[in-house]
Design a protein around this motif. Structure first.
Motif, PDB file in Angstrom:
ATOM      1  N   GLY D 205      76.749  38.844  46.840  1.00  0.00           N
ATOM      2  CA  GLY D 205      77.149  38.668  44.763  1.00  0.00           C
ATOM      3  C   GLY D 205      77.609  39.453  44.735  1.00  0.00           C
ATOM      4  N   THR D 206      77.500  41.247  45.269  1.00  0.00           N
ATOM      5  CA  THR D 206      77.594  42.104  44.499  1.00  0.00           C
ATOM      6  C   THR D 206      78.420  42.387  43.368  1.00  0.00           C
ATOM      7  OG1 THR D 206      76.063  42.932  46.818  1.00  0.00           O
ATOM      8  CG2 THR D 206      76.454  44.145  44.556  1.00  0.00           C
ATOM      9  N   LEU D 207      78.791  42.810  42.670  1.00  0.00           N
ATOM     10  CA  LEU D 207      79.782  42.918  41.872  1.00  0.00           C
ATOM     11  C   LEU D 207      79.567  43.864  41.438  1.00  0.00           C
ATOM     12  CD1 LEU D 207      81.950  40.858  40.801  1.00  0.00           C
ATOM     13  CD2 LEU D 207      81.134  40.419  38.216  1.00  0.00           C
ATOM     14  N   SER D 208      80.565  44.905  41.304  1.00  0.00           N
ATOM     15  CA  SER D 208      80.412  46.474  40.778  1.00  0.00           C
ATOM     16  C   SER D 208      80.831  46.453  38.996  1.00  0.00           C
ATOM     17  CB  SER D 208      81.332  46.865  41.993  1.00  0.00           C
ATOM     18  OG  SER D 208      83.144  46.854  41.247  1.00  0.00           O
ATOM     19  N   ARG D 209      80.278  47.695  38.813  1.00  0.00           N
ATOM     20  CA  ARG D 209      80.663  47.837  37.531  1.00  0.00           C
ATOM     21  C   ARG D 209      82.085  47.988  37.078  1.00  0.00           C
ATOM     22  NH1 ARG D 209      80.174  52.738  34.161  1.00  0.00           N
ATOM     23  NH2 ARG D 209      79.782  52.054  31.667  1.00  0.00           N
ATOM     24  N   ASP D 210      83.267  48.278  38.205  1.00  0.00           N
ATOM     25  CA  ASP D 210      84.317  48.329  38.009  1.00  0.00           C
ATOM     26  C   ASP D 210      85.022  46.999  37.501  1.00  0.00           C
ATOM     27  OD1 ASP D 210      84.274  51.241  36.847  1.00  0.00           O
ATOM     28  OD2 ASP D 210      84.726  51.868  38.795  1.00  0.00           O
ATOM     29  N   ARG D 211      84.603  46.452  38.829  1.00  0.00           N
ATOM     30  CA  ARG D 211      85.113  45.302  38.879  1.00  0.00           C
ATOM     31  C   ARG D 211      85.164  44.282  37.538  1.00  0.00           C
ATOM     32  NH1 ARG D 211      89.380  44.187  41.339  1.00  0.00           N
ATOM     33  NH2 ARG D 211      89.153  42.370  41.929  1.00  0.00           N
ATOM     34  N   ALA D 212      83.427  44.273  37.247  1.00  0.00           N
ATOM     35  CA  ALA D 212      82.955  43.389  36.454  1.00  0.00           C
ATOM     36  C   ALA D 212      83.610  43.343  35.130  1.00  0.00           C
ATOM     37  CB  ALA D 212      81.374  43.653  35.894  1.00  0.00           C
ATOM     38  N   LYS D 213      84.098  45.256  34.787  1.00  0.00           N
ATOM     39  CA  LYS D 213      84.811  45.234  33.650  1.00  0.00           C
ATOM     40  C   LYS D 213      86.348  44.744  34.047  1.00  0.00           C
ATOM     41  CE  LYS D 213      83.121  49.121  30.677  1.00  0.00           C
ATOM     42  NZ  LYS D 213      82.936  50.384  30.668  1.00  0.00           N
ATOM     43  N   LEU D 214      86.391  45.180  34.754  1.00  0.00           N
ATOM     44  CA  LEU D 214      88.138  44.951  34.745  1.00  0.00           C
ATOM     45  C   LEU D 214      88.660  43.444  35.358  1.00  0.00           C
ATOM     46  CD1 LEU D 214      91.434  45.767  35.892  1.00  0.00           C
ATOM     47  CD2 LEU D 214      90.675  45.203  38.029  1.00  0.00           C
ATOM     48  N   LEU D 215      87.407  42.421  35.264  1.00  0.00           N
ATOM     49  CA  LEU D 215      87.732  40.977  35.599  1.00  0.00           C
ATOM     50  C   LEU D 215      87.278  40.497  33.774  1.00  0.00           C
ATOM     51  CD1 LEU D 215      85.914  40.628  38.963  1.00  0.00           C
ATOM     52  CD2 LEU D 215      88.495  39.909  37.755  1.00  0.00           C
ATOM     53  N   GLY D 216      86.658  41.531  32.769  1.00  0.00           N
ATOM     54  CA  GLY D 216      86.428  41.073  31.667  1.00  0.00           C
ATOM     55  C   GLY D 216      85.327  39.577  32.138  1.00  0.00           C
ATOM     56  N   ALA D 217      84.213  40.296  33.036  1.00  0.00           N
ATOM     57  CA  ALA D 217      83.143  39.010  32.729  1.00  0.00           C
ATOM     58  C   ALA D 217      82.513  39.346  31.949  1.00  0.00           C
ATOM     59  CB  ALA D 217      81.677  39.575  33.680  1.00  0.00           C
ATOM     60  N   VAL D 218      81.373  38.553  31.454  1.00  0.00           N
ATOM     61  CA  VAL D 218      80.703  38.581  29.292  1.00  0.00           C
ATOM     62  C   VAL D 218      79.067  38.386  30.232  1.00  0.00           C
ATOM     63  CG1 VAL D 218      82.829  38.573  28.203  1.00  0.00           C
ATOM     64  CG2 VAL D 218      81.677  36.063  29.106  1.00  0.00           C
ATOM     65  N   GLY D 219      78.377  38.672  29.393  1.00  0.00           N
ATOM     66  CA  GLY D 219      76.940  38.501  29.041  1.00  0.00           C
ATOM     67  C   GLY D 219      76.599  38.508  30.178  1.00  0.00           C
ATOM     68  N   PRO D 220      75.194  37.865  30.592  1.00  0.00           N
ATOM     69  CA  PRO D 220      74.165  38.184  31.652  1.00  0.00           C
ATOM     70  C   PRO D 220      75.009  38.663  32.950  1.00  0.00           C
ATOM     71  CG  PRO D 220      73.585  36.215  31.008  1.00  0.00           C
ATOM     72  CD  PRO D 220      75.062  36.656  30.320  1.00  0.00           C
ATOM     73  N   THR D 221      76.049  38.221  33.724  1.00  0.00           N
ATOM     74  CA  THR D 221      76.030  38.498  34.491  1.00  0.00           C
ATOM     75  C   THR D 221      76.933  39.387  34.736  1.00  0.00           C
ATOM     76  OG1 THR D 221      77.395  36.022  34.387  1.00  0.00           O
ATOM     77  CG2 THR D 221      78.743  37.916  36.292  1.00  0.00           C
ATOM     78  N   ALA D 222      77.742  40.150  33.445  1.00  0.00           N
ATOM     79  CA  ALA D 222      78.011  41.809  33.402  1.00  0.00           C
ATOM     80  C   ALA D 222      77.168  42.982  33.229  1.00  0.00           C
ATOM     81  CB  ALA D 222      79.335  41.493  31.877  1.00  0.00           C
ATOM     82  N   ARG D 223      76.233  42.213  31.828  1.00  0.00           N
ATOM     83  CA  ARG D 223      75.373  43.229  31.648  1.00  0.00           C
ATOM     84  C   ARG D 223      74.758  43.697  32.988  1.00  0.00           C
ATOM     85  NH1 ARG D 223      74.667  40.150  27.074  1.00  0.00           N
ATOM     86  NH2 ARG D 223      73.459  38.751  27.663  1.00  0.00           N
ATOM     87  N   ALA D 224      74.357  42.654  34.115  1.00  0.00           N
ATOM     88  CA  ALA D 224      73.693  42.778  35.545  1.00  0.00           C
ATOM     89  C   ALA D 224      74.555  43.088  36.004  1.00  0.00           C
ATOM     90  CB  ALA D 224      73.585  41.458  36.155  1.00  0.00           C
ATOM     91  N   SER D 225      75.265  43.861  36.042  1.00  0.00           N
ATOM     92  CA  SER D 225      76.934  45.022  36.746  1.00  0.00           C
ATOM     93  C   SER D 225      76.514  46.539  35.726  1.00  0.00           C
ATOM     94  CB  SER D 225      78.025  43.817  36.767  1.00  0.00           C
ATOM     95  OG  SER D 225      77.878  43.522  37.923  1.00  0.00           O
ATOM     96  N   CYS D 332      85.885  33.415  31.337  1.00  0.00           N
ATOM     97  CA  CYS D 332      85.860  34.429  31.545  1.00  0.00           C
ATOM     98  C   CYS D 332      85.243  35.433  33.010  1.00  0.00           C
ATOM     99  CB  CYS D 332      85.237  35.524  30.607  1.00  0.00           C
ATOM    100  SG  CYS D 332      85.286  34.993  29.302  1.00  0.00           S
ATOM    101  N   ASN D 333      83.911  33.638  33.303  1.00  0.00           N
ATOM    102  CA  ASN D 333      83.307  34.336  34.399  1.00  0.00           C
ATOM    103  C   ASN D 333      83.808  33.979  35.323  1.00  0.00           C
ATOM    104  OD1 ASN D 333      81.426  36.642  33.023  1.00  0.00           O
ATOM    105  ND2 ASN D 333      80.260  34.772  32.948  1.00  0.00           N
ATOM    106  N   TRP D 334      84.704  33.079  35.678  1.00  0.00           N
ATOM    107  CA  TRP D 334      85.059  32.037  37.110  1.00  0.00           C
ATOM    108  C   TRP D 334      85.970  33.369  37.380  1.00  0.00           C
ATOM    109  CZ3 TRP D 334      82.793  27.908  37.828  1.00  0.00           C
ATOM    110  CH2 TRP D 334      82.834  27.557  36.510  1.00  0.00           C
ATOM    111  N   GLY D 355      74.722  31.072  39.653  1.00  0.00           N
ATOM    112  CA  GLY D 355      74.715  32.912  38.979  1.00  0.00           C
ATOM    113  C   GLY D 355      75.069  33.242  38.166  1.00  0.00           C
ATOM    114  N   ILE D 356      76.782  32.592  38.096  1.00  0.00           N
ATOM    115  CA  ILE D 356      77.414  33.098  36.653  1.00  0.00           C
ATOM    116  C   ILE D 356      77.028  31.854  35.174  1.00  0.00           C
ATOM    117  CG2 ILE D 356      79.024  33.590  37.808  1.00  0.00           C
ATOM    118  CD1 ILE D 356      81.152  31.000  36.167  1.00  0.00           C
ATOM    119  N   ASP D 357      76.104  31.052  35.731  1.00  0.00           N
ATOM    120  CA  ASP D 357      75.462  30.005  34.969  1.00  0.00           C
ATOM    121  C   ASP D 357      76.776  29.372  34.085  1.00  0.00           C
ATOM    122  OD1 ASP D 357      74.180  28.263  33.172  1.00  0.00           O
ATOM    123  OD2 ASP D 357      73.008  29.714  31.305  1.00  0.00           O
ATOM    124  N   PRO D 358      77.594  28.215  35.427  1.00  0.00           N
ATOM    125  CA  PRO D 358      78.898  28.289  34.618  1.00  0.00           C
ATOM    126  C   PRO D 358      78.206  26.513  33.965  1.00  0.00           C
ATOM    127  CG  PRO D 358      78.261  27.249  36.782  1.00  0.00           C
ATOM    128  CD  PRO D 358      77.513  28.139  36.095  1.00  0.00           C
TER     129      PRO D 358
END
Lengths: 312, 141, 170, 393
Positions: D205-225, D332-334, D355-358
């Protein structure tokens, strides 16, 4: 010890049928209790599996739409009878096997596989997605586990020079524990047994967090109860087999209880120590490591025997 | 890289007391601050009705018996209560408190979830009035 | 310090579309723009990587009526696009009338906006043009058409269903 | 080959499924074990809280909003209270702010440990799940002794907090923090070294930094990327101005990184709690606030255990708010799940979901009853209650 009982009693009461089913439920309790204690929980009380089974047997059996009705009802029975028949060839509880002939090891193992096969068919029989995936996984796992398990049990058989479980029992009882002579074989046998019984961490075929209950998702009531009993019986047989083959055999009931308990402790500790393996990881692990190591072990044994004969 | 890192824990857990308990047979003591059943003291109440107004779940009904002599009866519904203690916070006269006694809420009847607080004669008076046909006490809604 | 920098840079980019702007807090900037300009405005913010879209808030401004029930001002819907960059928040606000609640979808620019767009479509009755997915997100599939629960006029579904039935019976 | 072969094989996960502790529906189209498509359907627990807020006063709303989520209850109340206080122009006393942060961090500890257990369970590692939840009881007990409730602490009131801490409590908490820190170090070892567990997390489930930014991930999910998004650091609020936190960042973006980030955040929480207990100033814990809140609009952002929690509150000068908008972090993390799922194995899906702690915290008490004989009908809460009473009469 040699008891001469009427064959029908042998078949229905002891060591077949009733006794085995009850001891199976007791084994389930022991398994759950041990795992619970390893996980720092209290665990169920001794009658819990019995209560569960009685409840399931009393419940309505729902037959889902779109299944082959006869198959749906027959498969649990086939699975259970398979397991029970296998027990007849194995010297249970320190008594001699009910029936025995040269080569009964193969028959017993074949009978044990009926269980997995039935589960696979039961899963493929229903229309649910979870059961189909469960069935695929169960069959995949069977193919990968059957071979190493068999290889692991072949080691002692070759060492003893017989295919008769009863004779192997006497052989292992007279010689040093084979766990010392064939450690790799022992490990493979235990792990193979866990894989065969779909115990964690090899429970991918019934991984509840992915596919609910795997192949048995659509089963309820009697069918489910029979499958459960069948699995428990198989647990008893499997452990007994490993004890006979690797832990110095069983000559009397006390020895049987002590050795099985010891092995049980190891198996339940293994159950609670690992994360579940993905089906591809399980299969990969077994074909790459298990089977190879089993073969090596076998080669070593054959070579050893050959060497022994030459020296003699 | 290791396998079976948890082995130490397993051994430890096996030889120590389990972390869970057989619930209905052994019970833990509720902490001092636990927000349990609401307790009402009718002697101190002046009937400002703030508790009723701000209750997020309409669990409190303050029924007036005699406004001048400050006699009130409280009908409390523990089944609706969310145990937030806002009423306790609001009450300036300290007539509301949350006890730590009731913390198992299960009952087979509805009666257990209608608690009356107040002077005995007032409660009897109110219940009597409610029993009379024609004069309806405001329903629980 | 930095706050001002970010807000200023954001304002600078959006300058040409601003119809009205307002700063209620030091780290907040609200700007009203016309519906046609929404997409280019969002595009320009995304292009320079000014923060990220937090969410889209819908607001219902019910019609103002006089005593005789004449509409003085027609009912309006307002969509608020909140963008955040560190501590700063720029809110792009778009107002549309009940009669024609059409806004361009921004999913092409920000794919994750789809979930927020679906939400405002369902709950407020916006009509987002070219939004990729209009399936129901929150409400049941059999939810009656044209009923938007977060509008002020919505009080209770039961009443609504019965009143509709009565109407259809007439 | 044949038509049947081409037909999509869809595995539904949810609304009721053992992997999900709350209802949500995911449909994974699979090809063998490999996932080729994924869709999300939410709203099974939509309770219409945003609408309900409009008919209750601010105090009632606070308790209602606290009940949006059973895990991160405190942050919801905090976000709302901070917004209302901003609207009213009231500043809570420093001691109250510190206690709010204390409760928030305790909540973060319990939430992360809960998540850790759930994730371990999804991986089929039930022993780890039992152990983490056993240790989580420690922090739950603290919260219960501190506030009087295990789940809805109701620490906040408008204008301050309800509870105070004394020396005895503070000593107790410090002792427990030491214990938890030791345990967390042990879990860190398990997560980063245990071979079977790594097999399920590393590179999944690797989420690259750019993808995470574009998809608007937040919290630990974003910080892990490697995306630097943490409201506590970016825009310090409440007591975080006085007690700053360090942002925990990992660059890998896979499941292992998410475990590591969350566990590291636990260390940070332990540190912060100790610091607060050391440095907390004596003083008042609440100020008075008017019942009628002046007209205005306010945005309030708070870092929940799962990420940024966003509140938009519009007041019209009465006792009740005009509009309350809640944007929970899980929403945001969906997007990241449906994006990342493709190409992974079905067996990884529960782990990815976990992983995203839904947290399915959405709206209305609405039930749709479908039966073969009758056309589907809609029922609201009252209707359903009546139906239930009638049915069992």
């Amino acid at each position: 010890m040699n008891l001469s009982l009427h064959p029908l009693i042998l078949l229905l009461v002891f060591p077949g049928g009733l006794f085995l089913m009850n001891i199976g439920l007791l084994y389930e309790w022991a398994d759950r209790k041990l795992v619970a204690r390893f996980q720092s929980r209290v665990g169920p009380r001794w009658f819990q599996p019995f209560a569960d089974t009685v409840k399931l047997l009393a419940k309505e059996e729902i037959i889902p739409n779109g299944v082959h009705k006869f198959m749906f009802q027959a498969l649990p029975i086939i699975a259970l009878t398979g397991a029970l028949t296998a027990a007849l060839y194995i010297p249970m509880f320190g008594f001699e096997a009910a029936f025995s002939f040269e080569g009964d090891l193969i028959v017993a193992l074949y009978m044990l596989s009926m269980m997995t096969l039935s589960i696979g068919l039961a899963g493929a029989n229903t229309l649910s997605r979870f059961t189909i995936i469960g069935a695929t996984r169960a069959l995949t796992q069977m193919f990968s586990y059957e071979a190493p398990f068999l290889l692991a049990l072949l080691g002692p058989a070759i060492a003893a020079g017989t295919w008769n479980i009863g004779k192997i029992n006497t052989f292992t009882g007279e010689n040093i524990w084979l766990i010392l002579a064939q450690p790799i074989g022992f490990i493979i046998a235990v792990v193979g047994l866990m894989g065969k019984l779909e115990l964690p961490p090899f429970d991918a075929p019934e991984a509840e967090t992915e596919i609910v209950a795997g192949a048995l998702t659509e089963y309820s009531g009697r069918g489910l109860a029979l499958f459960h009993i069948g699995k428990n019986v198989e647990l008893v047989i499997g452990l007994t087999l490993v004890v006979i083959f690797y832990l110095g055999g069983i000559a009397n009931p006390i020895e049987f209880i002590l050795k099985s308990a010891g092995l049980f402790l190891v198996v339940s500790a293994l159950q609670s120590m690992f994360a579940r393996l993905r089906i591809d990881q399980t299969v990969g692990l077994w074909w790459r490591l298990g089977a190879l190591m089993g073969l090596l072990q076998l080669l070593a044994i054959i070579f050893g025997r050959y060497l022994g004969e030459i020296l003699r | 890289m290791a396998i079976g890192v948890l082995f130490g824990d397993l051994v430890k857990a096996f030889f120590t007391k389990p972390a869970t308990q057989n619930y209905p047979f052994t019970k833990t003591i509720a902490p001092e601050r636990l927000r349990g059943k609401l307790v009402y003291d009718p002697e101190k109440c002046i009937g400002c009705m703030l508790c009723m107004k701000d209750c997020p779940s309409n669990a409190i009904e303050l029924l007036t018996v005699d406004k001048i002599n400050k006699r009130f009866v409280m009908r409390y519904h523990p089944d609706r209560c969310v145990f937030c203690a806002q009423c306790v916070q609001l009450c300036r006269f300290n007539c509301l408190n949350m006890s730590n006694s009731l913390w198992e809420m299960a009952s087979t009847s509805k009666e257990a979830f209608e608690v009356y607080y107040g002077r005995e004669e007032d409660i009897a008076f109110l219940l009597e009035r409610a029993a009379q046909p024609g004069i309806n006490e405001p329903p629980c809604e | 310090m930095e706050t001002i920098k970010f807000l200023e840079s954001g304002k600078l980019i959006l300058e040409k579309w601003i119809e009205r702007s307002q700063t209620t807090e030091e780290n907040r900037l609200d700007i009203w723009i016309s519906t046609a300009n929404l997409k280019p405005a969002v595009q320009s913010l995304v292009e320079i990587r000014w923060g990220y879209l937090i969410t889209i808030t819908g607001l219902d401004i019910p019609p103002v009526r006089d005593q005789d029930n004449n509409e003085l001002q027609p009912g309006q819907l307002e969509a608020l696009y909140h963008f955040a960059n560190d501590a700063d928040i720029i809110t792009i606000r778009v107002k549309v009338p009940y009669s024609k609640p059409q806004i361009d979808s921004i999913c092409e620019i920000i794919p994750s906006a789809t979930i927020y767009e679906r939400e405002v479509i369902e709950l407020f009755g916006f009509d987002l043009l070219n939004t990729p997915n209009t399936e129901k997100l929150i409400l049941p599939d059999s939810w009656p058409e044209g009923v938007y629960p977060l509008r002020k006029s919505f009080t209770n579904l039961q009443d609504l269903v019965t009143s509709n039935k009565e109407q259809s019976n007439d | 080959m044949t038509e049947a072969k081409k037909e999509k094989f869809i595995v539904p996960i949810g609304p009721q499924h053992p992997a999900l502790k709350e209802p949500g529906n995911f449909e994974f189209t699979v090809d063998g074990e490999i996932v080729t498509d994924a869709t999300v359907r939410l709203g099974f627990v939509h309770r219409g809280i945003e609408k309900a807020c409009e008919t209750r006063n601010y105090t009632q709303d606070m308790y209602l909003l606290e009940r949006v989520c059973g895990i991160c209850s405190h942050v919801h109340a905090t976000a709302f209270v901070l917004g209302v206080e901003k609207l009213a122009g009231v500043q809570a006393p420093p001691r109250a702010e510190a206690i709010r942060v204390l409760a928030a961090e305790l909540e973060r500890i319990h939430s992360h440990l809960l998540w850790f257990g759930v994730a371990a369970h999804e991986a089929g590692f039930d022993t780890l799940f039992m152990y983490t939840w056993r240790d989580r009881e420690v922090v739950m007990d603290i919260l219960e002794t501190l506030s009087g409730s295990r789940v809805h602490y109701s620490v906040n009131i408008l204008g301050g907090v309800k509870i105070d801490i004394d020396q005895k409590l503070s000593d107790l908490i410090k002792k427990d923090m030491d214990f938890l820190e030791e345990r967390t170090e042990h879990y860190m070892k398990v997560v980063t070294t245990d071979e079977t567990f790594l097999g399920r997390t590393r590179g999944i489930g690797t989420l690259s930094r750019d993808r995470a930014k574009l998809l608007g991930a937040v919290g630990p999910t974003a910080r892990a990327s490697g995306v630097k998004r943490d409201v506590r650091v970016n825009a310090p609020y409440s007591g975080y101005k006085e007690f700053p936190v360090k942002m925990v960042i990992d660059q890998t973006g896979d499941l292992e990184a998410r475990f590591v980030v969350r566990l590291k955040e636990l260390y940070e929480s332990y540190r912060l709690i100790r610091e607060i207990l050391e440095k907390i100033q004596p003083g008042e814990i609440s100020t008075r606030i008017k019942r009628k809140i002046p007209e205005g609009e306010v945005i309030s952002r708070v870092e929940a255990p799962r990420g940024e929690l966003f509140y938009f509150i519009k007041s019209n000068g009465t006792e009740m708010p005009d509009r309350v908008k809640v944007r929970t972090p899980s929403l945001c993390n969906w997007g990241t799940i449906t994006d990342v799922a493709v190409g992974h194995k079905l067996a990884d899906m529960p782990m990815l979901l976990a992983g995203i702690d839904p947290c399915f915290s959405c709206n209305d008490r609405m039930v749709e009853i479908r039966s073969d004989s009758q056309p589907s009908q809609m029922m609201n809460w009252d209707g359903l209650r009546k139906y239930g009473i009638e049915y069992y009469k």
